[in-house]
Design an enzyme around this catalytic site. Structure first.
Site, PDB file in Angstrom:
ATOM      1  N   ASP A 126       0.861  -1.182   0.000  1.00 11.94           N
ATOM      2  CA  ASP A 126       0.000   0.000   0.000  1.00 11.94           C
ATOM      3  C   ASP A 126       0.896   1.231   0.000  1.00 11.94           C
ATOM      4  O   ASP A 126       1.855   1.300   0.765  1.00 11.94           O
ATOM      5  CB  ASP A 126      -0.898  -0.018   1.239  1.00 11.94           C
ATOM      6  CG  ASP A 126      -2.016   1.004   1.185  1.00 11.94           C
ATOM      7  OD1 ASP A 126      -1.746   2.174   0.838  1.00 11.94           O
ATOM      8  OD2 ASP A 126      -3.156   0.644   1.503  1.00 11.94           O
ATOM      9  N   HIS A 128     -10.245  -5.312  -3.132  1.00 14.83           N
ATOM     10  CA  HIS A 128      -8.900  -5.525  -2.595  1.00 14.83           C
ATOM     11  C   HIS A 128      -8.988  -5.817  -1.096  1.00 14.83           C
ATOM     12  O   HIS A 128      -9.825  -5.279  -0.389  1.00 14.83           O
ATOM     13  CB  HIS A 128      -7.975  -4.337  -2.863  1.00 14.83           C
ATOM     14  CG  HIS A 128      -8.487  -3.016  -2.357  1.00 14.83           C
ATOM     15  ND1 HIS A 128      -9.537  -2.343  -2.957  1.00 14.83           N
ATOM     16  CD2 HIS A 128      -8.088  -2.251  -1.324  1.00 14.83           C
ATOM     17  CE1 HIS A 128      -9.753  -1.207  -2.311  1.00 14.83           C
ATOM     18  NE2 HIS A 128      -8.895  -1.135  -1.306  1.00 14.83           N
ATOM     19  N   GLU A 163     -12.630   3.084  -1.267  1.00 14.75           N
ATOM     20  CA  GLU A 163     -12.265   4.270  -2.039  1.00 14.75           C
ATOM     21  C   GLU A 163     -11.872   3.926  -3.467  1.00 14.75           C
ATOM     22  O   GLU A 163     -12.081   4.722  -4.372  1.00 14.75           O
ATOM     23  CB  GLU A 163     -11.132   5.022  -1.348  1.00 14.75           C
ATOM     24  CG  GLU A 163     -11.545   5.599  -0.002  1.00 14.75           C
ATOM     25  CD  GLU A 163     -10.414   6.278   0.731  1.00 14.75           C
ATOM     26  OE1 GLU A 163      -9.269   6.280   0.225  1.00 14.75           O
ATOM     27  OE2 GLU A 163     -10.660   6.800   1.829  1.00 14.75           O
ATOM     28  N   VAL A 164     -11.264   2.777  -3.666  1.00 16.12           N
ATOM     29  CA  VAL A 164     -10.928   2.310  -5.010  1.00 16.12           C
ATOM     30  C   VAL A 164     -11.883   1.161  -5.302  1.00 16.12           C
ATOM     31  O   VAL A 164     -11.871   0.147  -4.598  1.00 16.12           O
ATOM     32  CB  VAL A 164      -9.461   1.826  -5.105  1.00 16.12           C
ATOM     33  CG1 VAL A 164      -9.162   1.289  -6.499  1.00 16.12           C
ATOM     34  CG2 VAL A 164      -8.507   2.968  -4.759  1.00 16.12           C
TER      35      VAL A 164
END
Length: 141
Positions: free
Chosen positions: A33, A103, A98-99
């Site tokens: 990250d 994930h 957020e993305v």
């Protein structure tokens, strides 16, 4: 990120954006990250663009979990500070995603690391828990 914006994880997987890759196989890629909660914070990402958990097939879900388990083991052996592991997956904007490419976060934890998970935990009566369980069971695909 809106639907019109390019997916940063797809760009990483395609090799158009740099990332610290720690694992890659035919189904998933695991990267460091770029804004880690702690050193060694890894994201396990399916190669195929999958926006949400509900859109994931069982094989991909198993591959994500398998990679996370292997990475957790590697983190403990790596020499990075790691007294425990926290797995976290935000599914949907309300959950903090957020993305919008699925994930799983694999976060090394240790006392005093500054990572907090807070909520207004409330005890629910058994009758309400049983009702909730029945509603979820009845909605299973």
């Amino acid at each position: 990120m809106s639907a019109d914006e390019p997916c940063v994880f797809c760009a990483i997987i395609a090799g158009r954006t740099e990332a610290g890759i720690v694992h890659a196989d035919e189904t998933v890629v695991a990267i460091l990250d770029h804004q880690p909660a702690t050193p060694g914070h890894v994201l396990v990402i399916p190669r195929r663009h999958i926006p949400s958990l509900a859109e994931t097939d069982d094989a991909t879900g198993a591959a994500i979990w398998r990679a996370a388990r292997r990475i957790a083991t590697a983190l403990r052996r790596s020499g990075l500070r790691c007294d425990g592991i926290r797995l976290s997956l935000a599914d949907g904007e309300a959950a903090g995603q957020e993305v919008f490419h699925l994930h799983l976060h694999v976060v090394p934890r240790f006392p005093g690391d500054g990572v907090t998970v807070t909520a207004d935990w409330k005890k629910r009566p058994r009758e309400l828990l049983d009702q909730d369980a029945a509603r979820i069971r009845n909605a299973l695909p």
